[in-house]
Structures are given as structure tokens and as C-alpha cells.
Design a protein around this motif. Sequence first.
Motif, PDB file in Angstrom:
ATOM      1  N   SER A  54       9.751 -12.028  -3.810  1.00  0.00           N
ATOM      2  CA  SER A  54       8.311 -11.743  -3.921  1.00  0.00           C
ATOM      3  C   SER A  54       7.764 -10.975  -2.721  1.00  0.00           C
ATOM      4  CB  SER A  54       7.534 -13.057  -4.056  1.00  0.00           C
ATOM      5  OG  SER A  54       7.634 -13.828  -2.864  1.00  0.00           O
ATOM      6  N   LYS A  55       8.570 -10.761  -1.709  1.00  0.00           N
ATOM      7  CA  LYS A  55       8.076 -10.177  -0.468  1.00  0.00           C
ATOM      8  C   LYS A  55       7.776  -8.687  -0.619  1.00  0.00           C
ATOM      9  CE  LYS A  55       8.633 -13.967   1.974  1.00  0.00           C
ATOM     10  NZ  LYS A  55       7.479 -14.733   2.485  1.00  0.00           N
ATOM     11  N   CYS A  56       6.644  -8.264  -0.045  1.00  0.00           N
ATOM     12  CA  CYS A  56       6.280  -6.854   0.051  1.00  0.00           C
ATOM     13  C   CYS A  56       5.775  -6.592   1.475  1.00  0.00           C
ATOM     14  CB  CYS A  56       5.179  -6.493  -0.945  1.00  0.00           C
ATOM     15  SG  CYS A  56       5.720  -6.307  -2.654  1.00  0.00           S
ATOM     16  N   MET A  57       6.011  -5.398   1.963  1.00  0.00           N
ATOM     17  CA  MET A  57       5.581  -5.053   3.314  1.00  0.00           C
ATOM     18  C   MET A  57       4.142  -4.542   3.309  1.00  0.00           C
ATOM     19  SD  MET A  57       7.930  -5.784   5.489  1.00  0.00           S
ATOM     20  CE  MET A  57       7.208  -4.961   6.927  1.00  0.00           C
ATOM     21  N   ASP A  58       3.335  -5.034   4.260  1.00  0.00           N
ATOM     22  CA  ASP A  58       2.016  -4.465   4.507  1.00  0.00           C
ATOM     23  C   ASP A  58       2.169  -3.216   5.360  1.00  0.00           C
ATOM     24  OD1 ASP A  58       0.239  -6.226   3.162  1.00  0.00           O
ATOM     25  OD2 ASP A  58       0.592  -7.734   4.719  1.00  0.00           O
ATOM     26  N   VAL A  59       1.345  -2.224   5.075  1.00  0.00           N
ATOM     27  CA  VAL A  59       1.421  -0.943   5.778  1.00  0.00           C
ATOM     28  C   VAL A  59       0.296  -0.853   6.792  1.00  0.00           C
ATOM     29  CG1 VAL A  59       1.435   1.569   5.524  1.00  0.00           C
ATOM     30  CG2 VAL A  59       2.461   0.127   3.743  1.00  0.00           C
ATOM     31  N   TYR A  60       0.639  -0.490   8.024  1.00  0.00           N
ATOM     32  CA  TYR A  60      -0.359  -0.321   9.081  1.00  0.00           C
ATOM     33  C   TYR A  60      -1.303   0.817   8.678  1.00  0.00           C
ATOM     34  CZ  TYR A  60      -2.064   0.035  13.918  1.00  0.00           C
ATOM     35  OH  TYR A  60      -2.829   0.052  15.054  1.00  0.00           O
ATOM     36  N   PRO A  61      -2.625   0.620   8.781  1.00  0.00           N
ATOM     37  CA  PRO A  61      -3.596   1.564   8.201  1.00  0.00           C
ATOM     38  C   PRO A  61      -3.380   3.048   8.483  1.00  0.00           C
ATOM     39  CG  PRO A  61      -4.718  -0.417   8.895  1.00  0.00           C
ATOM     40  CD  PRO A  61      -3.295  -0.584   9.331  1.00  0.00           C
ATOM     41  N   PRO A  62      -3.030   3.471   9.720  1.00  0.00           N
ATOM     42  CA  PRO A  62      -2.875   4.918   9.936  1.00  0.00           C
ATOM     43  C   PRO A  62      -1.789   5.569   9.075  1.00  0.00           C
ATOM     44  CG  PRO A  62      -3.067   3.765  12.029  1.00  0.00           C
ATOM     45  CD  PRO A  62      -2.896   2.717  10.974  1.00  0.00           C
ATOM     46  N   TYR A  63      -0.925   4.745   8.478  1.00  0.00           N
ATOM     47  CA  TYR A  63       0.189   5.288   7.699  1.00  0.00           C
ATOM     48  C   TYR A  63       0.025   5.037   6.199  1.00  0.00           C
ATOM     49  CZ  TYR A  63       2.025   5.752  12.352  1.00  0.00           C
ATOM     50  OH  TYR A  63       2.173   6.106  13.678  1.00  0.00           O
ATOM     51  N   GLN A  64      -1.166   4.634   5.800  1.00  0.00           N
ATOM     52  CA  GLN A  64      -1.475   4.522   4.382  1.00  0.00           C
ATOM     53  C   GLN A  64      -2.008   5.869   3.881  1.00  0.00           C
ATOM     54  OE1 GLN A  64      -4.154   1.214   3.643  1.00  0.00           O
ATOM     55  NE2 GLN A  64      -2.970  -0.189   4.927  1.00  0.00           N
ATOM     56  N   TRP A  65      -1.785   6.162   2.625  1.00  0.00           N
ATOM     57  CA  TRP A  65      -2.310   7.407   2.063  1.00  0.00           C
ATOM     58  C   TRP A  65      -2.740   7.177   0.614  1.00  0.00           C
ATOM     59  CZ3 TRP A  65       0.376   9.661  -2.093  1.00  0.00           C
ATOM     60  CH2 TRP A  65       1.668   9.156  -2.344  1.00  0.00           C
ATOM     61  N   GLN A  69       0.860  -1.183   0.000  1.00  0.00           N
ATOM     62  CA  GLN A  69       0.000   0.000   0.000  1.00  0.00           C
ATOM     63  C   GLN A  69       0.904   1.243   0.000  1.00  0.00           C
ATOM     64  OE1 GLN A  69      -0.224  -2.130   2.878  1.00  0.00           O
ATOM     65  NE2 GLN A  69      -1.745  -3.512   1.975  1.00  0.00           N
ATOM     66  N   ASN A  70       0.334   2.382  -0.376  1.00  0.00           N
ATOM     67  CA  ASN A  70       1.087   3.628  -0.226  1.00  0.00           C
ATOM     68  C   ASN A  70       1.472   3.795   1.240  1.00  0.00           C
ATOM     69  OD1 ASN A  70       0.465   4.064  -2.898  1.00  0.00           O
ATOM     70  ND2 ASN A  70      -1.067   5.652  -2.509  1.00  0.00           N
ATOM     71  N   VAL A  71       2.709   4.226   1.494  1.00  0.00           N
ATOM     72  CA  VAL A  71       3.173   4.349   2.859  1.00  0.00           C
ATOM     73  C   VAL A  71       3.729   5.748   3.119  1.00  0.00           C
ATOM     74  CG1 VAL A  71       5.446   3.392   2.244  1.00  0.00           C
ATOM     75  CG2 VAL A  71       4.724   3.411   4.629  1.00  0.00           C
ATOM     76  N   TRP A  72       3.412   6.300   4.305  1.00  0.00           N
ATOM     77  CA  TRP A  72       4.042   7.528   4.776  1.00  0.00           C
ATOM     78  C   TRP A  72       4.201   7.395   6.282  1.00  0.00           C
ATOM     79  CZ3 TRP A  72       1.556  13.048   5.257  1.00  0.00           C
ATOM     80  CH2 TRP A  72       2.577  13.962   5.617  1.00  0.00           C
TER      81      TRP A  72
END
Length: 533
Positions: A522-533, A226-229
Motif C-alpha cells: 500500500s505504500k506510496c511516496m510523497d513528493v516534495y513540493p518543488p518537484y511536483q508538476w 503526486q506527479n513527480v519530476w
Amino acid sequence: MSHSSVREEEKQPGVAEGATEGDGGGGRHGRRRARPRRKHRVLRWSATTLAVLILGTAGAGYLYYQHLSDNIGKGERSSGDSKAKKTAPNAAGQTPLNVLLIGSDSRDSDENVKLGGSKDNRGNPPLGDVQMLIHLSADRKSAAVVSIPRDTRVDIPKCTDPKTGHVYPATNGIINTTLARGGAGCTLATWQNLTGVYIDHWMTIDFAGVVRMADAVGGVEVCVNQNVWDHPTATQKGGSGLRLTKGRHEVKGKKALQWLRTRHAWGSDQMRARAQHMYLNSMIRTLKSQNVFTDGGRLMDLAEAATKSLTVSEEIGTPKKLYNLGQQLKSVPTDRLTMATMPNIQDTQDRNHLLPEPAGAAKMWQMLRDDVPFDDKGADSKKKTKEKVSDDPAAADDQIAVAVQNATRSSTLGPADGRARTVTDVLLGKGFARATADTTPGLSEEATVVRYPSADLEGDAQRIAKSLGIPLSSVKKSTDVSGITLVVGADWREGTTYPKQSDPKAGDVPENSDEINAADDSKCMDVYPPYQW
């Protein structure tokens, strides 16, 4: 040791606009309360790993060799009490190789203070915030990298500072303080006592070395789902400033540092460790795909940065010895390299600290001691051989003197009361009339062992072991004892019969170690919801 022993970080420049450095407060994000942490420690591991790989192919003339040699800092291999012994050779005469990598938060120079912040801590004893063990299999066909989180509470042995002669008494505290209790040699001794694994060498790197090596690396591919910030929120201060769109990106410089430092956006320290492992695996794949090991010009530059960045244990303190070590490291295929984290649980005494998770950590240490590959792509390195019975004949049972010690205490569990007396009674019941209980308190041993001081007592020691079902491989000659000594370890906390130990198989890594194979892109990091944009 309380959490207050870990120094607070300060803000420093170089983050995205609108974000502040550091991890800030103690939000849980659904896992456990976040802990204060120091900047750049994760990058130190990347830099150290690269330095070793680079030195595996660096070559130069005498003058350049001498120049590189002068760059390398050196120190004593072990400065603490430890009984760990080298693993016996396999059928081909090969032994495993273990190297401890330590990232120091030292602020002993203007450059380190600038990079590490916290100028008020200048000159304070350094803490070892990154600690990872590289295990090379005896046949050099596979490797494992195991990390222990910096705030893990463990038993720390008595250590002597090799520079000052100051003696630090044994204690129980968080593992990152060991570097300030006699240098890297104390950290090595602590690891040996915790794991039972003999560690051949150590290497350390500080803030300045991290940056020097990071500048030499170039870009490394990372991935987010996901988009991450990673930025400050209403409930959580701080953040690395990392801002990326969904998908794959090549990061370097400040962006790479932000990736390695990010915690809030991943949700916990455990997920941050996963992101770090993914970065390191990607870096190794990148270096191999670019044929950096055959690019003489680039290797010269990287070797220069590597030797300026490292301090190593003195027995490998020359470019030639580091070259030989690096040759062994880089020979391991990417798909035979596994990175993992010691299984852990929250400390019952302090929720900001961790403890080794008893079953998972014990299994991981056994795999390292027995040289069992963490991946399942090859056979076990250590073939089962018939136990060698001593040529020294045993005396009559009632003539064999043996002292029994209770060493069931560990950093996770307290001692199992009465074990020395219980096992002594078992021996007395079997006819060993000269068995006595040694009630020395505070002993700790990972696995039960029978020690004997001289060859003329080997047969007697094996007889004691056989009578209790203890394998002959656990009968060891040792100068630490004056007579036959049965040390009841943490693997025998109850009962009167020594429990049969199941042998782990190749690839049978504990489920709670979050292992990643270096070839898995193939690994990608999941983003914790408060830090998605």
C-alpha cells in the motif's frame, strides 16, 4: 574523517531531457543538508538481493555447475580485529544466519568507469556505499534487513589487506571507507564491532554487476502520491530525471535506476532509503508472483548473471553453498521480512555525516543479537532458558583476581571517565581484594562482559558477574585475555549497580528505524513540493 574523503560524482548519460545526473549541491529540503553521492549504489543492493534469491533455486549439470563456479569471485571473510562471537543455538540447536551485502563503487574496468563516471578515480580504492545486513532467524521463519547510511561515522578496527599484507591502523571514520582498508573483510569486522552481531558471510557487487542484474530483473511496481519530476531547480542542481504521474507504475531499466537514485523529489536521504526499501519489497513480491523460482529457463539466465555479478566470502564461494544459502533465504514468507534503517542522528563534528542514535541503534543491535523478530507475526525465536551455572567451583572472593577495563567509548559518545576505577572500588568493597583497574585507553564494547581464558576460571568469572548483577550469559570464554577481565561496556556508563536490561519483544522495532514489511503493497511516496508538476 572529513566529507572531502568521499569522491565527487560526475554526470553521465541516460537521464531525462532537461535533467542532469547526480544529486548536485547541498540543499536541506527541511531535513538536513544533502550530501554528494555515487550513482548506482542503490541498485547494487537490489541486484545483490536478487542474486541470492535466484541462486536459491538454480540447478544445473556438472559442466554448467563448473561454469557458474568459475564465475564467482571470492575473498577472505574477516580481515579486521573483532571479538564478536556466534549466537548460541536455541533449544532446537538452530542458530541465526547473518549476511552482509556491500555495494562497491569500484572503477577498475572500462565498464565500471563508463557506468560510474568519475574517470579520474579509476584505480582508486573502492568505497562501500551500500551496506545492508540480512538477518535470518534461527528457525528460518523470519528475516530482517538493516541498512547503515554510507556516511555514518564509526570506529573502524585495525585491518590487514589480505592481498598485499598492508596493515591499516584502527581509526574513527565514515563506514563506506572500510572497503578500502582491507576489503570486504574489514567492512564485516567494523559491523561486528559496532553491533556485536557475528556475521557469517559477505557479498559485494560493483557497477557492472548492478547493470547486468538490473537487465535480468524486469519490471517492478512503484507508487507516488503526486506527479513527480526530479529535475534541476533554481536552488538545487542535479536530479535523477525521474518523471511519473500520480499513481502506480511498472518501472524497469533506466526508469528503475532513476527511481532508486532519486533524492531531491523525496526531500531527504532518509526518504530515499524508504523509496529503495519499497522498490526492493515490490521486487520480491513480483518475483514470487511470477513463479520465477520454478521457471528453469529464466533461472538459468538469472543464475548466469548472478554468478558473474557477485564476489563472496570464500567459505560460500561455490554454487552449491550459494544454493543452500538461497534456499534458506527464499523460504521466509514475504510478510515475515522487514526492512529498516539504523536509527541515526547528525554528526556533531560534521553535519554532512551521521552517528548511530544511541538508544535506538542499541535496541536494534540487541534485537539482532538476541534473534528477536522485527515483525510481530511470530513468537520470539530465542526462548528464555535458565542460566547455566558452571560446575567449576568459585574460589573465595578475596582470592579471585580480576582486571576491570573501561570500554564505554562508542562512535556516538566518548568514554565515561573513571569507570574502571569506580567499578574496581565496588568490587573491593564487596571483598574482592585482588580486583585492579586496567587503564588501557580507547577501548569500546557495546555491552558489559566478563571474559575468562580457561575452563578452570569459569566459576570465578561467574562469581564476579553474580556479585554485580551481570547476567551469566555475559560471561564468555575468550583467548583474548590472560586472566578474568571485566569489560565495562557502553551499557553501563554510570552508577555502581549494573543496570537491568529490558528485553525487546517481537515487533518492537525502534520508532526511528522507518521499517517496512515486505508484504505491505500500500505504500506510496510523497513528493516534495518543488518537484511536483
